[in-house]
Design a protein around this motif. Sequence first.
Motif, PDB file in Angstrom:
ATOM      1  N   ASN B 101      42.943  43.118  37.629  1.00  0.00           N
ATOM      2  CA  ASN B 101      44.249  43.523  37.113  1.00  0.00           C
ATOM      3  C   ASN B 101      45.364  43.086  38.044  1.00  0.00           C
ATOM      4  N   VAL B 102      45.171  43.344  39.332  1.00  0.00           N
ATOM      5  CA  VAL B 102      46.223  43.005  40.288  1.00  0.00           C
ATOM      6  C   VAL B 102      46.303  41.489  40.484  1.00  0.00           C
ATOM      7  N   ALA B 103      45.136  40.829  40.415  1.00  0.00           N
ATOM      8  CA  ALA B 103      45.112  39.382  40.636  1.00  0.00           C
ATOM      9  C   ALA B 103      45.648  38.613  39.428  1.00  0.00           C
ATOM     10  N   TYR B 104      45.764  39.297  38.289  1.00  0.00           N
ATOM     11  CA  TYR B 104      46.082  38.610  37.033  1.00  0.00           C
ATOM     12  C   TYR B 104      47.340  37.741  37.121  1.00  0.00           C
ATOM     13  N   GLY B 105      48.416  38.342  37.628  1.00  0.00           N
ATOM     14  CA  GLY B 105      49.689  37.619  37.695  1.00  0.00           C
ATOM     15  C   GLY B 105      49.593  36.369  38.557  1.00  0.00           C
ATOM     16  N   LEU B 106      48.788  36.453  39.619  1.00  0.00           N
ATOM     17  CA  LEU B 106      48.602  35.280  40.486  1.00  0.00           C
ATOM     18  C   LEU B 106      47.817  34.210  39.743  1.00  0.00           C
ATOM     19  N   ARG B 107      46.762  34.649  39.080  1.00  0.00           N
ATOM     20  CA  ARG B 107      45.910  33.676  38.390  1.00  0.00           C
ATOM     21  C   ARG B 107      46.663  32.947  37.293  1.00  0.00           C
ATOM     22  N   VAL B 108      47.440  33.668  36.499  1.00  0.00           N
ATOM     23  CA  VAL B 108      48.138  32.981  35.410  1.00  0.00           C
ATOM     24  C   VAL B 108      49.263  32.099  35.945  1.00  0.00           C
ATOM     25  N   LYS B 114      41.476  31.753  47.115  1.00  0.00           N
ATOM     26  CA  LYS B 114      40.814  33.051  47.000  1.00  0.00           C
ATOM     27  C   LYS B 114      41.244  34.027  48.092  1.00  0.00           C
ATOM     28  N   ALA B 115      41.341  33.490  49.320  1.00  0.00           N
ATOM     29  CA  ALA B 115      41.707  34.359  50.442  1.00  0.00           C
ATOM     30  C   ALA B 115      43.099  34.933  50.217  1.00  0.00           C
ATOM     31  N   PHE B 116      43.991  34.086  49.713  1.00  0.00           N
ATOM     32  CA  PHE B 116      45.352  34.543  49.472  1.00  0.00           C
ATOM     33  C   PHE B 116      45.383  35.616  48.384  1.00  0.00           C
ATOM     34  N   ILE B 117      44.603  35.385  47.330  1.00  0.00           N
ATOM     35  CA  ILE B 117      44.569  36.370  46.241  1.00  0.00           C
ATOM     36  C   ILE B 117      44.045  37.713  46.758  1.00  0.00           C
TER      37      ILE B 117
END
Lengths: 284, 248
Positions: B101-108, B114-117
């Motif tokens: 959920n939190v990573a979603y905005g970064l992924r899109v 990965k380390a940054f995420i």
Amino acid sequence: MNKRKKQRIAFAIFRLLSLVVVGILLWILGFIIYRGAGTISWEFLTSAPTDGMTGGGILPAIVGTLCLVAGSVLFAFPVGLMSGIYMNEYAGNGFVVKFIRVMTNNLGGIPSIVFGLFGMALFVNTFGFGDSIIAGSFTLGLLILPLIIRTTEEALKAIPQSFRSGSLALGASRFQTIVRVTLPMAFPNIVTGLILSIGRVSGETAPILFTVAAYFLPRLPHSIFDQVMALPYHLYVVATSGTDIEASRPIAYGTALTLIVIVLLMNLLAGLLRRYFGGKVKTD
Amino acid sequence: MIETKHIDFYYGAFHALKDVSIRIEPHTVTAFIGPSGCGKSTFLRLFNRMNDLIDGVRLTGECIVDGVNIYNKSVQVDDLRKKVGMVFQKPNPFPKSIFENVAYGLRVNDVQNKAFITQRVEESLKSAALWEEVKDKLKKSAFELSGGQQQRLCIARALAVSPSILLMDEPASALDPISTSKIEELIHVLKQEYTIVIVTHNMQQAARVSDRTGFFMLGELVEYSDTKKMFLNPEKVETQNYITGRFG
């Protein structure tokens, strides 16, 4: 009569009627199993018909039906899925979409024999596929296309807008929102639509009559341009127009039972898929 | 900084916002209050162009975020929404794990490191005061969290893409009092780093959390001033009536 008594009587009738429905279903199943189970054997399932279809098995028809299911789903599922997504997620509510929707519904209302005739004219003759798996698959695919579009649309419509807003507000594109959020959530219901269409495809006789089904072809297909036997048509043949109808009666019941079991197995498989995807996206 | 000049907004024929001009300073909390249907949420949703999703709307006037009119053709709406985050009325986590959920905005937004995420997810959950409660179950579904935790997760999700402005549309109205006070504490902390604009039905909440308050009625910004002044000594009689409960 007081209201409690009325309620008791009403519910008694409702219960009785629902039991009648279940009863009829069990009766049909029981009857087919009773008449057909004796015929089913490993040999019946794995050999070709012999002796003017009064002996041997039904393997070519089983394989033919499986080919047609696979072919039609392979064609109709992607097309239907994408149309459904387009109509619910992109197209808004303008004239074009309304027109497409009405047309899709009309397509769903066309009798299946008409699809058969159309499939023969277009795929068999105009495209020159001849009586073949590919012509039959396209024809059956057209038949279930409205169903798949419809269920995709309904499944997407059931996803609350808040999930889309949440995704878009994070800078996702509409396409990303569909692929990553909306579609996975809608997938269990879309799979249900697929199950229904598979059941439909396995049982339809009219559309394959002029496009693929062979009366008697005791060998397995080599390519998608071959004709095949198919379970529902084979059932019709051995029950009404075989060489010796009395002698092939057990084969008819065996074929019916096989057809039912195949559809039930597919439903089971799809149910498991649905549960698998559903487990991943449960919304509380 | 956010500035609007003479905003008029229509849903079809309905005139929802009438000549609204406002200036919102960085690192402040601004609250919009007013009766239901007064246009305060509509106004909030202008700042990240969420109103674009509705058919048949029309806007005139200027809406300037960090010096750019965000309704210019050259503005990419997804870039804008990265800069202007939003938290909704009902917690709306995705049916994914807490981490995802939190990573979603970064992924899109095509972040792949990965380390940054992982680092951003941890930072965002800490900023949203949720880290301690979820650090051992990041792989669990977000739906296993309570409503209040889900809303803080949604705040973390919004923070992960490093916005400078955070819009909150009645963020506590679906929550219990304890969860509500946690969100309010959070707003106090977050304003050091973010510009926060919050819409609320709850006047006490506006008084508690905001530096400036705008009072909307029938699509007009009736009064806009320091929160203290607004609640102690409002200029307009409509404001007075509303905050003393005589109307609304």
